[in-house]
Design an enzyme around this catalytic site. Structure first.
Site, short mmCIF file in Angstrom:
data_model
loop_
_atom_site.label_atom_id
_atom_site.label_comp_id
_atom_site.label_asym_id
_atom_site.label_seq_id
_atom_site.Cartn_x
_atom_site.Cartn_y
_atom_site.Cartn_z
CB SER A 123 -0.92 0.00 1.23
OG SER A 123 -0.16 -0.15 2.41
CB THR A 129 -40.32 27.37 -9.37
OG1 THR A 129 -41.43 27.87 -10.12
CG2 THR A 129 -40.14 28.21 -8.11
CG HIS A 130 -41.58 24.07 -12.16
ND1 HIS A 130 -41.86 22.76 -11.85
CD2 HIS A 130 -42.24 24.83 -11.25
CE1 HIS A 130 -42.67 22.72 -10.80
NE2 HIS A 130 -42.92 23.96 -10.41
CB SER A 145 -14.08 25.27 -29.88
OG SER A 145 -14.08 24.53 -31.08
CE LYS A 171 -19.10 26.57 -28.02
NZ LYS A 171 -19.07 25.14 -28.33
CG ASN A 204 -16.58 25.78 -24.96
OD1 ASN A 204 -17.60 26.32 -25.40
ND2 ASN A 204 -15.78 25.05 -25.69
CD GLU A 220 -18.88 22.37 -20.10
OE1 GLU A 220 -18.50 21.37 -20.73
OE2 GLU A 220 -18.98 23.49 -20.64
CE1 TYR A 257 -6.52 -3.18 8.44
CE2 TYR A 257 -5.71 -5.42 8.12
CZ TYR A 257 -5.79 -4.10 7.71
OH TYR A 257 -5.16 -3.71 6.56
CD GLN A 302 -3.20 -2.31 1.79
OE1 GLN A 302 -2.55 -2.63 2.76
NE2 GLN A 302 -2.92 -2.77 0.57
CE LYS A 344 -4.14 2.77 4.01
NZ LYS A 344 -5.14 2.10 4.87
N1 ARG Z 1 -1.44 -1.24 4.85
C1 ARG Z 1 -2.36 -1.72 5.84
C2 ARG Z 1 -3.69 -0.97 5.71
O1 ARG Z 1 -3.67 0.05 5.12
C3 ARG Z 1 -1.79 -1.53 7.21
C4 ARG Z 1 -2.36 -2.45 8.23
C5 ARG Z 1 -1.84 -3.82 8.00
N2 ARG Z 1 -2.33 -4.73 8.95
C6 ARG Z 1 -2.35 -6.06 8.74
N3 ARG Z 1 -2.85 -6.80 9.67
N4 ARG Z 1 -1.94 -6.57 7.62
O2 ARG Z 1 -4.72 -1.40 6.15
#
Ligand code: ARG
Length: 458
Positions: free
Chosen positions: A23, A155-156, A277, A283, A285, A290, A317, A322, A325
């Protein structure tokens, strides 16, 4: 880079597994929070006598050096590491040898990562709140300049009643003040220290969790260790608050896009916030608006990702978590990027007051006031409504407006009318008589501006 969990394995991790499992590419942005959290943890371990005070001091000093080295670019984060926690601990051990290996006493990466995300998101919320305050300030300034700028309220998407551009802008300021409030709520509930939950079942070491909470600016410690490591409600709450911000920015963008069209021409965006454009030379834009409207989809997607990741995992956990994030960081980054472009776009846009006034003069937006005038003369509202409807029909047939319709025509429909009706349907008067709190009159809008400014100063 070596994993932290080598002992019981006889084989190296397959390359594909390593890449899939790692990660670091997205959690490396939490390096400062990870190190700051570790400094607080080591300080407490020393103070509680869990490790030697002298070793705790060596660890905290070295962690501070590592932080400074990363910030200055002297130390590069190794993207081969499993995650930022592994990298920092590995670097510490490289520098301190045996002493470095004591840092992870009474801690798991499960409570560590829960801490890091909370610390990271608290900062992000402060930054986004600052950007929202800035945008609300710009809306108040623009409203200040447009308290007398009459425009049709819709409105509308049909012209309905007269308002001012200031009143319209302050509607968005009200939404954004609520967004600010919501972010404050999320931040408050997030401000609970998970460290001390260990892997899931707490720890036998005599930790002083409240000391760590104080050192890191948390209001309290989590009340249950299973929940401490497996709670991601705060990510979902934040993604939800961010989604609402995007709903508001997207609605505003839609209006900007409409107002920029030749059909409306209520505003003109600055050249610095418009694009052209490649084929049509004429144009100009509203791409920024947007894109903001389009990017709202990403943030809603991030919210859905988080809800889906969390909905089926048994306590405590699981690695699924993971995935939190990338989703929440994407939502945070998208909202920041949108606000960075949106605020100066609003600040620099030109308001085409005459076009708004001309649009307000058409569409019979003072018909309610005409009916109210008759009510003032004693007619029940339903009868007044019907008489005014007949007048509108006559105007449409003759190509006139209520302002240009001769008094004889008025009298032919209802003999209560006199010349006073022209004053009653004057658009400026229609707006400025709406003194009700929250209304479009100059006075009401001034109160709204004061309220919004007070709110953002908090
Ligand atoms: N990279 C992991 C996460 O973001 C960290 C926690 C890892 N924990 C584990 N038991 N493997 O969740």
């Amino acid at each position: 880079m070596a994993q932290l969990w080598k002992g019981r394995f006889r084989k190296e991790l397959a390359k594909e597994t390593n890449d899939f499992n790692s990660s670091i590419k997205f959690d490396c942005r939490m390096f400062e929070e990870d190190i700051t959290g570790s400094i607080a943890h080591a300080t407490m371990l020393g103070a509680a006598g869990i490790i030697e005070q002298s070793e705790a001091e060596k660890i905290t000093a070295e962690l501070a050096d590592i932080l400074a080295d990363i910030k200055s670019g002297r130390l590069e984060i190794d993207t081969e590491a499993e995650d930022i926690h592994t990298f920092v601990e590995g670097e510490l051990t490289k520098r301190l040898g045996q002493t470095g290996k004591r840092l992870h006493t009474a801690r798991s990466r499960n409570d560590q990562v829960a801490l890091d995300i909370r610390m990271t998101l608290k900062k992000e919320i402060d930054e986004i709140s600052g950007k929202l305050r800035e945008l609300i300030g710009v809306l108040c300034d623009k409203a200040e300049e447009n308290k007398g700028t009459i425009m049709p309220g819709y409105t509308h998407l049909q012209r309905a009643q007269p308002i001012t551009f200031a009143h319209h802008l302050m509607a968005y300021a009200a939404m954004l003040c609520r967004d600010l409030d919501r972010l404050g709520d999320v931040s408050r509930r997030m401000n609970v220290l998970p460290l001390g939950s260990g892997a899931l079942a707490g720890t036998t070491y005599p930790l002083d969790r409240h000391m760590v909470a104080d050192l890191l600016g948390f209001d309290d410690v989590s009340s249950n260790s299973l929940d401490g490591v497996s709670d991601r409600d705060f990510c979902i709450e934040l993604a939800s608050a961010l989604s609402l911000i995007m709903v508001h920015l997207s609605r505003f963008s839609e209006e900007i896009i409409m107002w920029c069209s030749w059909e409306f021409k209520f505003v003109e965006l600055d050249d610095a916030f418009s694009t052209g454009s490649s084929i049509m030379p004429q144009k100009k834009n509203p791409d920024i608006a947007e894109l903001v409207r389009g990017k709202s989809g990403r943030v809603f997607g991030d919210l859905m990702t988080l809800l889906t990741v969390m909905k089926g995992i048994a306590l405590a956990y699981n690695k699924d978590m993971q995935e939190d994030k990338e989703a929440i960081f994407d939502a945070v980054d998208t909202v920041k990027m949108c606000l960075n472009a949106f605020t100066p776009m609003i600040e620099t846009m030109t308001v085409l007051k005459d076009n708004m006034r001309n649009a307000a003069a058409k569409g019979f937006i003072n018909a309610t006031d005409c009916a109210d005038y008759l009510v003032g003369k004693g007619l029940p509202f339903r009868d007044a409504y019907k008489a005014t409807g007949e007048l509108v029909a006559i105007c449409i047939d003759k190509g006139l407006t209520l302002e240009t319709l001769p008094i004889e025509e008025y009298k032919a429909v209802c003999d209560i009318f006199d010349e006073g009706v022209y004053d009653a349907i004057n658009l400026e008067k229609c707006v400025n008589d709406r003194l009700v709190e929250g209304g479009p009159s100059k006075q009401s809008v001034e109160e709204q501006i004061i309220k919004a400014r007070d709110y953002t100063a908090k």
